[in-house]
Write a protein that holds these residues in place. Structure first.
Motif, PDB file in Angstrom:
ATOM      1  N   THR A 153     -31.238   4.606  40.227  1.00 31.82           N
ATOM      2  CA  THR A 153     -30.776   5.470  39.142  1.00 31.82           C
ATOM      3  C   THR A 153     -29.728   6.449  39.648  1.00 31.82           C
ATOM      4  OG1 THR A 153     -32.888   5.284  38.012  1.00 31.82           O
ATOM      5  CG2 THR A 153     -31.509   7.154  37.400  1.00 31.82           C
ATOM      6  N   VAL A 154     -29.997   7.052  40.799  1.00 28.26           N
ATOM      7  CA  VAL A 154     -29.046   8.001  41.375  1.00 28.26           C
ATOM      8  C   VAL A 154     -27.757   7.280  41.747  1.00 28.26           C
ATOM      9  CG1 VAL A 154     -28.611   9.538  43.342  1.00 28.26           C
ATOM     10  CG2 VAL A 154     -30.817   9.615  42.152  1.00 28.26           C
ATOM     11  N   ARG A 155     -27.865   6.121  42.381  1.00 25.17           N
ATOM     12  CA  ARG A 155     -26.658   5.368  42.767  1.00 25.17           C
ATOM     13  C   ARG A 155     -25.836   4.981  41.541  1.00 25.17           C
ATOM     14  NH1 ARG A 155     -30.199   2.419  45.838  1.00 25.17           N
ATOM     15  NH2 ARG A 155     -29.704   0.513  44.704  1.00 25.17           N
ATOM     16  N   ALA A 156     -26.512   4.470  40.509  1.00 27.81           N
ATOM     17  CA  ALA A 156     -25.788   4.065  39.297  1.00 27.81           C
ATOM     18  C   ALA A 156     -25.104   5.271  38.654  1.00 27.81           C
ATOM     19  CB  ALA A 156     -26.740   3.394  38.312  1.00 27.81           C
ATOM     20  N   SER A 157     -25.811   6.401  38.600  1.00 23.11           N
ATOM     21  CA  SER A 157     -25.227   7.620  38.023  1.00 23.11           C
ATOM     22  C   SER A 157     -24.033   8.089  38.840  1.00 23.11           C
ATOM     23  CB  SER A 157     -26.280   8.730  37.950  1.00 23.11           C
ATOM     24  OG  SER A 157     -27.310   8.370  37.069  1.00 23.11           O
ATOM     25  N   ALA A 158     -24.142   7.989  40.159  1.00 19.91           N
ATOM     26  CA  ALA A 158     -23.031   8.387  41.025  1.00 19.91           C
ATOM     27  C   ALA A 158     -21.819   7.482  40.792  1.00 19.91           C
ATOM     28  CB  ALA A 158     -23.464   8.351  42.488  1.00 19.91           C
ATOM     29  N   HIS A 159     -22.061   6.209  40.564  1.00 23.18           N
ATOM     30  CA  HIS A 159     -20.947   5.296  40.271  1.00 23.18           C
ATOM     31  C   HIS A 159     -20.266   5.661  38.951  1.00 23.18           C
ATOM     32  CE1 HIS A 159     -20.784   2.401  43.511  1.00 23.18           C
ATOM     33  NE2 HIS A 159     -22.115   2.412  43.559  1.00 23.18           N
ATOM     34  N   VAL A 160     -21.051   6.083  37.975  1.00 24.98           N
ATOM     35  CA  VAL A 160     -20.455   6.505  36.698  1.00 24.98           C
ATOM     36  C   VAL A 160     -19.581   7.737  36.919  1.00 24.98           C
ATOM     37  CG1 VAL A 160     -20.997   7.485  34.430  1.00 24.98           C
ATOM     38  CG2 VAL A 160     -22.208   5.462  35.236  1.00 24.98           C
ATOM     39  N   ILE A 161     -20.061   8.681  37.722  1.00 30.41           N
ATOM     40  CA  ILE A 161     -19.266   9.878  38.021  1.00 30.41           C
ATOM     41  C   ILE A 161     -17.978   9.481  38.736  1.00 30.41           C
ATOM     42  CG2 ILE A 161     -19.197  12.002  39.391  1.00 30.41           C
ATOM     43  CD1 ILE A 161     -22.245  12.249  38.758  1.00 30.41           C
ATOM     44  N   GLU A 162     -18.081   8.576  39.688  1.00 32.13           N
ATOM     45  CA  GLU A 162     -16.887   8.103  40.387  1.00 32.13           C
ATOM     46  C   GLU A 162     -15.920   7.422  39.418  1.00 32.13           C
ATOM     47  OE1 GLU A 162     -15.650   8.892  43.069  1.00 32.13           O
ATOM     48  OE2 GLU A 162     -17.054   8.883  44.715  1.00 32.13           O
ATOM     49  N   ALA A 163     -16.454   6.692  38.465  1.00 33.12           N
ATOM     50  CA  ALA A 163     -15.598   6.049  37.462  1.00 33.12           C
ATOM     51  C   ALA A 163     -14.878   7.102  36.623  1.00 33.12           C
ATOM     52  CB  ALA A 163     -16.425   5.120  36.580  1.00 33.12           C
ATOM     53  N   GLU A 164     -15.599   8.151  36.222  1.00 31.26           N
ATOM     54  CA  GLU A 164     -14.965   9.235  35.461  1.00 31.26           C
ATOM     55  C   GLU A 164     -13.848   9.871  36.279  1.00 31.26           C
ATOM     56  OE1 GLU A 164     -17.594  12.140  33.575  1.00 31.26           O
ATOM     57  OE2 GLU A 164     -19.210  10.680  33.784  1.00 31.26           O
ATOM     58  N   ARG A 165     -14.119  10.083  37.553  1.00 31.77           N
ATOM     59  CA  ARG A 165     -13.106  10.677  38.428  1.00 31.77           C
ATOM     60  C   ARG A 165     -11.891   9.765  38.538  1.00 31.77           C
ATOM     61  NH1 ARG A 165     -14.818  14.385  42.540  1.00 31.77           N
ATOM     62  NH2 ARG A 165     -13.758  13.151  44.131  1.00 31.77           N
ATOM     63  N   ALA A 166     -12.125   8.464  38.638  1.00 34.04           N
ATOM     64  CA  ALA A 166     -11.019   7.512  38.766  1.00 34.04           C
ATOM     65  C   ALA A 166     -10.149   7.507  37.514  1.00 34.04           C
ATOM     66  CB  ALA A 166     -11.552   6.113  39.061  1.00 34.04           C
ATOM     67  N   VAL A 167     -10.785   7.507  36.361  1.00 31.73           N
ATOM     68  CA  VAL A 167     -10.027   7.521  35.101  1.00 31.73           C
ATOM     69  C   VAL A 167      -9.233   8.816  34.996  1.00 31.73           C
ATOM     70  CG1 VAL A 167     -10.264   7.681  32.591  1.00 31.73           C
ATOM     71  CG2 VAL A 167     -11.536   5.943  33.848  1.00 31.73           C
ATOM     72  N   ALA A 168      -9.892   9.925  35.278  1.00 31.33           N
ATOM     73  CA  ALA A 168      -9.207  11.219  35.198  1.00 31.33           C
ATOM     74  C   ALA A 168      -8.087  11.296  36.231  1.00 31.33           C
ATOM     75  CB  ALA A 168     -10.200  12.358  35.395  1.00 31.33           C
ATOM     76  N   ALA A 169      -8.342  10.776  37.423  1.00 30.14           N
ATOM     77  CA  ALA A 169      -7.321  10.805  38.474  1.00 30.14           C
ATOM     78  C   ALA A 169      -6.116   9.983  38.066  1.00 30.14           C
ATOM     79  CB  ALA A 169      -7.899  10.294  39.787  1.00 30.14           C
ATOM     80  N   ASP A 170      -6.356   8.806  37.504  1.00 31.79           N
ATOM     81  CA  ASP A 170      -5.245   7.968  37.073  1.00 31.79           C
ATOM     82  C   ASP A 170      -4.399   8.688  36.029  1.00 31.79           C
ATOM     83  OD1 ASP A 170      -5.944   5.944  38.774  1.00 31.79           O
ATOM     84  OD2 ASP A 170      -6.910   4.721  37.251  1.00 31.79           O
ATOM     85  N   ARG A 171      -5.076   9.309  35.059  1.00 32.54           N
ATOM     86  CA  ARG A 171      -4.322  10.036  34.029  1.00 32.54           C
ATOM     87  C   ARG A 171      -3.615  11.234  34.627  1.00 32.54           C
ATOM     88  NH1 ARG A 171      -8.720   9.561  29.491  1.00 32.54           N
ATOM     89  NH2 ARG A 171      -9.764  10.867  30.980  1.00 32.54           N
ATOM     90  N   ALA A 172      -4.314  11.973  35.472  1.00 30.21           N
ATOM     91  CA  ALA A 172      -3.711  13.162  36.073  1.00 30.21           C
ATOM     92  C   ALA A 172      -2.510  12.780  36.923  1.00 30.21           C
ATOM     93  CB  ALA A 172      -4.747  13.915  36.909  1.00 30.21           C
ATOM     94  N   ILE A 173      -2.665  11.757  37.720  1.00 33.13           N
ATOM     95  CA  ILE A 173      -1.583  11.362  38.617  1.00 33.13           C
ATOM     96  C   ILE A 173      -0.381  10.856  37.829  1.00 33.13           C
ATOM     97  CG2 ILE A 173      -0.945   9.826  40.527  1.00 33.13           C
ATOM     98  CD1 ILE A 173      -2.931  12.276  41.086  1.00 33.13           C
ATOM     99  N   THR A 174      -0.631  10.167  36.730  1.00 31.61           N
ATOM    100  CA  THR A 174       0.473   9.729  35.866  1.00 31.61           C
ATOM    101  C   THR A 174       1.278  10.936  35.393  1.00 31.61           C
ATOM    102  OG1 THR A 174      -0.726   7.774  35.147  1.00 31.61           O
ATOM    103  CG2 THR A 174       1.043   8.547  33.702  1.00 31.61           C
ATOM    104  N   HIS A 175       0.584  11.990  34.968  1.00 36.44           N
ATOM    105  CA  HIS A 175       1.271  13.191  34.492  1.00 36.44           C
ATOM    106  C   HIS A 175       1.958  13.935  35.641  1.00 36.44           C
ATOM    107  CE1 HIS A 175       0.048  12.910  30.342  1.00 36.44           C
ATOM    108  NE2 HIS A 175      -1.170  12.610  30.749  1.00 36.44           N
TER     109      HIS A 175
END
Length: 173
Positions: free
Chosen positions: A78-100
């Motif tokens: 559960t912790v690992r899966a939740s951590a992967h979701v957080i990493e996914a959120e960071r990746a999406v946000a990073a991609d958008r942020a870096i584009t800007h």
């Protein structure tokens, strides 16, 4: 206090999670930090993981990379899966942020009437936040280069020195 420190720790962690869901981030962080402190006192790895996970959920973008790396290796699925979701959120946000950031730096490269140093410094901070250290260094270097170029246009030495000093504070912030 409920008399059972472990139960108290989980109660605080869950309180933090509930407060976060209500948008009460400051209170949530306090409760989660208390849960984390209890986990350290009791040396309870499971409570420590729960508190760390909830802390990361408060602001996934600002979540500590080392903490997330540890959560990704946690024995709890559960912790690992939740951590992967957080990493996914960071990746999406990073991609958008870096584009800007890229777009802002491209516009700055084409020339700006004002604010170029601030824009390059802000871009460097964002790149640092997304662990793109080399690119952040390049943005700061370019800000310093532009500062030097702009400073040569100011004929009064006191005004030029004050401008350079203020701009360097911005670049280094």
């Amino acid at each position: 206090r409920v008399g059972n420190r472990l139960t108290e720790g989980y109660t605080l962690a869950n309180l933090g999670r509930a407060l976060a869901a209500q948008g009460r981030a400051r209170e949530a962080r306090e409760a989660i930090e208390q849960a984390s402190a209890l986990a350290r006192q009791m040396k309870d790895a499971h409570l420590a993981s729960a508190a760390a996970l909830y802390a990361c959920r408060l602001d996934p973008i600002a979540a500590d990379a080392d903490t997330l790396a540890a959560l990704l290796r946690d024995p709890s699925p559960t912790v690992r899966a939740s951590a992967h979701v957080i990493e996914a959120e960071r990746a999406v946000a990073a991609d958008r942020a870096i584009t800007h950031v890229d777009e802002a730096l491209t516009i700055a490269d084409d020339g700006l009437e004002e604010g170029e140093i601030e824009i390059r410094a802000a871009a460097a901070r964002l790149l640092d936040r997304h662990s793109l250290t080399e690119r952040a260094t390049q943005a700061r270097t370019r800000a310093e280069e532009r500062l030097s170029e702009l400073a040569t246009r100011i004929t009064d030495a006191d005004t030029r020195d004050a401008f350079v000093a203020r701009a360097r504070v911005v670049i280094r912030s």
